[in-house]
Motif scaffolding. Structure first.
Motif, PDB file in Angstrom:
ATOM      1  N   HIS A  28     -47.000  -9.105  -7.720  1.00  0.00           N
ATOM      2  CA  HIS A  28     -46.684  -8.565  -9.182  1.00  0.00           C
ATOM      3  C   HIS A  28     -47.676  -7.429  -9.231  1.00  0.00           C
ATOM      4  CE1 HIS A  28     -47.718  -8.516 -13.338  1.00  0.00           C
ATOM      5  NE2 HIS A  28     -46.457  -9.429 -13.601  1.00  0.00           N
ATOM      6  N   PRO A  29     -47.448  -6.473  -9.913  1.00  0.00           N
ATOM      7  CA  PRO A  29     -48.121  -5.273 -10.174  1.00  0.00           C
ATOM      8  C   PRO A  29     -49.800  -5.538 -10.525  1.00  0.00           C
ATOM      9  CG  PRO A  29     -46.298  -4.836 -11.288  1.00  0.00           C
ATOM     10  CD  PRO A  29     -46.109  -6.361 -11.024  1.00  0.00           C
ATOM     11  N   ASN A  30     -49.947  -6.616 -11.039  1.00  0.00           N
ATOM     12  CA  ASN A  30     -51.449  -7.001 -11.679  1.00  0.00           C
ATOM     13  C   ASN A  30     -52.056  -7.785 -10.203  1.00  0.00           C
ATOM     14  OD1 ASN A  30     -50.813  -9.940 -11.189  1.00  0.00           O
ATOM     15  ND2 ASN A  30     -50.782 -10.030 -13.551  1.00  0.00           N
ATOM     16  N   GLY A  31     -51.161  -7.798  -9.105  1.00  0.00           N
ATOM     17  CA  GLY A  31     -51.753  -8.156  -7.704  1.00  0.00           C
ATOM     18  C   GLY A  31     -52.223  -9.780  -7.885  1.00  0.00           C
ATOM     19  N   ALA A  32     -52.022 -10.596  -8.953  1.00  0.00           N
ATOM     20  CA  ALA A  32     -52.567 -11.932  -8.951  1.00  0.00           C
ATOM     21  C   ALA A  32     -51.510 -12.849  -8.396  1.00  0.00           C
ATOM     22  CB  ALA A  32     -52.911 -12.268 -10.346  1.00  0.00           C
ATOM     23  N   TYR A  33     -50.226 -12.457  -8.357  1.00  0.00           N
ATOM     24  CA  TYR A  33     -49.148 -13.648  -8.020  1.00  0.00           C
ATOM     25  C   TYR A  33     -48.094 -12.733  -7.290  1.00  0.00           C
ATOM     26  CZ  TYR A  33     -51.067 -15.552 -12.419  1.00  0.00           C
ATOM     27  OH  TYR A  33     -51.891 -15.886 -13.294  1.00  0.00           O
ATOM     28  N   ILE A  34     -47.550 -13.890  -6.341  1.00  0.00           N
ATOM     29  CA  ILE A  34     -46.529 -13.497  -5.230  1.00  0.00           C
ATOM     30  C   ILE A  34     -45.144 -14.305  -5.689  1.00  0.00           C
ATOM     31  CG2 ILE A  34     -45.989 -13.788  -2.878  1.00  0.00           C
ATOM     32  CD1 ILE A  34     -49.089 -13.466  -2.299  1.00  0.00           C
ATOM     33  N   TYR A  35     -44.152 -13.694  -5.640  1.00  0.00           N
ATOM     34  CA  TYR A  35     -42.932 -14.643  -5.706  1.00  0.00           C
ATOM     35  C   TYR A  35     -42.294 -14.349  -4.389  1.00  0.00           C
ATOM     36  CZ  TYR A  35     -44.519 -13.861 -10.366  1.00  0.00           C
ATOM     37  OH  TYR A  35     -45.169 -13.806 -11.640  1.00  0.00           O
ATOM     38  N   VAL A  36     -41.943 -15.796  -4.141  1.00  0.00           N
ATOM     39  CA  VAL A  36     -41.112 -15.865  -2.923  1.00  0.00           C
ATOM     40  C   VAL A  36     -39.780 -16.303  -2.974  1.00  0.00           C
ATOM     41  CG1 VAL A  36     -41.403 -16.870  -0.460  1.00  0.00           C
ATOM     42  CG2 VAL A  36     -43.339 -16.572  -1.797  1.00  0.00           C
ATOM     43  N   GLY A  37     -38.509 -15.339  -2.741  1.00  0.00           N
ATOM     44  CA  GLY A  37     -37.449 -15.788  -2.647  1.00  0.00           C
ATOM     45  C   GLY A  37     -36.927 -16.850  -1.732  1.00  0.00           C
ATOM     46  N   SER A  38     -37.046 -17.838  -1.531  1.00  0.00           N
ATOM     47  CA  SER A  38     -36.899 -18.815  -0.731  1.00  0.00           C
ATOM     48  C   SER A  38     -35.478 -19.681  -1.267  1.00  0.00           C
ATOM     49  CB  SER A  38     -37.805 -19.762  -0.130  1.00  0.00           C
ATOM     50  OG  SER A  38     -38.255 -20.529  -1.389  1.00  0.00           O
ATOM     51  N   TYR A  39     -34.855 -20.561  -0.383  1.00  0.00           N
ATOM     52  CA  TYR A  39     -33.864 -21.407  -0.868  1.00  0.00           C
ATOM     53  C   TYR A  39     -34.362 -22.767  -0.779  1.00  0.00           C
ATOM     54  CZ  TYR A  39     -29.650 -23.923  -1.182  1.00  0.00           C
ATOM     55  OH  TYR A  39     -28.660 -25.083  -1.486  1.00  0.00           O
ATOM     56  N   PRO A  40     -34.250 -23.532  -1.694  1.00  0.00           N
ATOM     57  CA  PRO A  40     -33.308 -23.473  -2.670  1.00  0.00           C
ATOM     58  C   PRO A  40     -34.188 -22.865  -4.027  1.00  0.00           C
ATOM     59  CG  PRO A  40     -33.957 -25.829  -2.931  1.00  0.00           C
ATOM     60  CD  PRO A  40     -34.573 -25.209  -1.624  1.00  0.00           C
ATOM     61  N   SER A  41     -35.264 -22.683  -4.140  1.00  0.00           N
ATOM     62  CA  SER A  41     -35.998 -22.092  -5.244  1.00  0.00           C
ATOM     63  C   SER A  41     -36.845 -20.934  -4.939  1.00  0.00           C
ATOM     64  CB  SER A  41     -37.231 -23.420  -5.682  1.00  0.00           C
ATOM     65  OG  SER A  41     -36.611 -24.586  -5.900  1.00  0.00           O
ATOM     66  N   VAL A  42     -37.161 -20.267  -6.196  1.00  0.00           N
ATOM     67  CA  VAL A  42     -38.353 -19.377  -6.032  1.00  0.00           C
ATOM     68  C   VAL A  42     -39.572 -19.760  -6.184  1.00  0.00           C
ATOM     69  CG1 VAL A  42     -37.913 -18.497  -8.412  1.00  0.00           C
ATOM     70  CG2 VAL A  42     -38.917 -16.971  -6.800  1.00  0.00           C
ATOM     71  N   ASN A  53     -45.875 -22.496  -9.341  1.00  0.00           N
ATOM     72  CA  ASN A  53     -44.744 -23.081  -9.835  1.00  0.00           C
ATOM     73  C   ASN A  53     -43.664 -23.070  -8.840  1.00  0.00           C
ATOM     74  OD1 ASN A  53     -43.051 -24.790 -11.645  1.00  0.00           O
ATOM     75  ND2 ASN A  53     -43.410 -23.168 -13.239  1.00  0.00           N
ATOM     76  N   SER A  54     -42.465 -23.708  -8.990  1.00  0.00           N
ATOM     77  CA  SER A  54     -41.387 -23.481  -8.254  1.00  0.00           C
ATOM     78  C   SER A  54     -40.192 -23.813  -9.007  1.00  0.00           C
ATOM     79  CB  SER A  54     -41.359 -24.613  -6.991  1.00  0.00           C
ATOM     80  OG  SER A  54     -40.197 -24.548  -6.348  1.00  0.00           O
ATOM     81  N   VAL A  55     -39.386 -22.594  -9.040  1.00  0.00           N
ATOM     82  CA  VAL A  55     -38.192 -22.663 -10.082  1.00  0.00           C
ATOM     83  C   VAL A  55     -36.932 -22.681  -9.158  1.00  0.00           C
ATOM     84  CG1 VAL A  55     -37.018 -21.269 -11.788  1.00  0.00           C
ATOM     85  CG2 VAL A  55     -39.438 -21.560 -11.635  1.00  0.00           C
TER      86      VAL A  55
END
Length: 447
Positions: free
Chosen positions: A311-325, A341-343
């Motif tokens: 994230h631009p604010n540096g506080a979060y990472i989003y991992v595009g894995s399978y079957p969830s982000v 979280n996991s979505v």
């Protein structure tokens, strides 16, 4: 101070108040007025009319600042400053003038000298470069700044099987990793026209099966995911645009994804068991890497997806894995990570991209020919599914977003390059057509 009369004990526990009432005898301690200013600043804020922006090189932007004390707006003057005058300058009235490619912080400091706010500004030219792996070349396109439509200009020969690509942030050099012959292609960029000139013949060593690469914000170091060597390889970028090999860091896994943190201090890579992200701290003295943190375990299939967006604010990472982000918290000081979280999405993922506003996250689904959009809540890091664009033929690969946040482009290894406009409220993508850059594409970068 008058508020303290209603909670005397609480105020005494406040270190600022305590030092104000009972100053240290040491002559180096803060003066009464310094401490008073510090106490007052805890109830004041500065707000800017824009917290981020992308400016075309040569254009200007008017920033405005407001000062609030205890919730009430107070008229005051501001001291404006730029973190890098080679990228952009700012005058005493908040007028930002872009100078050269790169990222810069423009800061407004209130009269108290303490209360301040900054805007993250990216200066861009509107050049897109894409690797054409089957044609052994790199394609160069220019963006129409009003419509976002790309116009192909020319292609330049590379080594065999170009995949990874990256531009030095100031816009002087371009580097391409060649998958099949284990080399780099190095180019000089004409900063007036965007045209490329080969900077020597493709050079080794890039390790076996080099893939994607990232470059530090200061343009001094390059890090490569060497899939065949199963390592992260570090290089120094010389003043003439050539590369010097520095070191290799074994990852015990053949992986092609690599990412750099928003603040440029960490490298992200998938762990050897495929179910964690590892953060490596960059030593800016010599470009060396050291492991800083390993994320909690998340669900991931055997393909080893690990497409990271910070994230631009540096506080979060989003991992595009399978079957969830997977959403991870990230400490920019220590490199430590935690689960937020996991979505679930249930689709294959080849790439992730985050909007420069930090409000939208995109997943590129390679097998299904679709792109998902999620709304992002910047304070908590949580995401909510917003929309999905389907019906693409070919093999979608990677996505880049222009720094103004208005347009997005997706490389397609089975067809033409896709172009989109971005809804600034919902993040929804709308196709504005396709373009042939000279062949099917693997990856792309925006300058």
């Amino acid at each position: 101070m008058f508020i303290c009369l209603f909670s005397f004990n609480a105020c005494l526990l406040n270190p600022i108040v305590h030092n104000l009432l009972f100053p240290e005898k040491n002559s180096s301690s803060k003066s009464f007025f310094e401490l008073w200013a510090l106490l007052a600043s805890s109830n004041t804020i500065v707000e800017l009319n824009q917290s981020w922006a992308g400016i075309r090189k040569g254009d200007s932007l008017q920033l405005e600042a407001n000062y609030y004390s205890y919730g009430a707006k107070v008229d005051t003057s501001f001291q404006w400053s730029s973190s890098n005058n080679l990228v952009a300058t700012v005058d005493g009235n908040g007028l930002v003038q872009s100078i050269g490619n790169g990222k810069v912080k423009i800061t407004a400091t209130a009269y108290d000298g303490i209360t301040k706010a900054s805007a993250d500004i990216t200066v861009y030219t509107g050049y897109v470069y894409t690797t054409l792996d089957l044609n052994q070349s790199v394609g160069f396109l220019t963006m129409n700044h009003s419509t976002g439509i790309l116009t192909p200009v020319v292609t330049n020969l590379t080594g065999s099987g170009p995949t990874g690509i990256g531009a030095e942030p100031s816009g002087k050099f371009l580097f391409v990793a060649n998958l099949y012959d284990g080399t780099f292609s190095q180019f000089l960029i004409n900063q007036s026209t965007g045209l490329l000139t080969a900077n020597g013949t493709p050079t080794a060593p890039a390790g076996a099966a080099p893939r994607n690469l990232v470059i530090t914000p200061d343009g001094r170091f390059l890090y490569l995911a060497s899939e065949g060597t199963m390592a992260i390889r570090a290089y120094g970028i010389n003043s003439d645009g050539t590369l010097t090999f520095l070191n290799s860091y074994s990852t015990v896994i053949a992986h092609n994804q690599i990412q750099i943190s928003s603040n440029g201090n960490f490298i992200f890579y998938i762990s050897q068991n495929l179910t964690e992200i590892v953060s490596y701290r960059i030593n800016y003295n010599d470009g060396s890497l050291s492991v800083s943190g390993v994320s909690p375990t998340f669900t991931n299939d055997s393909s080893g997806s690990g497409n990271v967006a910070n994230h631009p604010n540096g506080a979060y990472i989003y991992v595009g894995s399978y079957p969830s982000v997977t959403v991870l918290s990230f400490d920019e000081n220590t490199g430590q990570m935690g689960i937020v979280n996991s979505v679930f999405h249930g689709l294959s993922t080849n790439a992730t991209a985050i909007h420069p506003s930090g409000l939208f996250l995109y997943l590129v689904h390679i097998n299904e020919g679709s792109i998902s959009c999620y709304m992002v809540e910047p304070k908590s890091g949580n995401i909510t599914f917003s929309s999905i664009l389907t019906g693409f033929s070919g093999s979608l690969r990677y996505m880049t977003i222009d720094p103004s946040g208005r347009f997005a482009y997706v490389a397609n290894n089975g067809g033409q390059l896709s172009q989109f406009s971005i809804n600034q409220i919902t993040g929804e993508l709308t196709s504005i057509g396709t373009v042939n850059p000279g062949g099917v594409q693997w990856n792309l970068t925006f300058l």
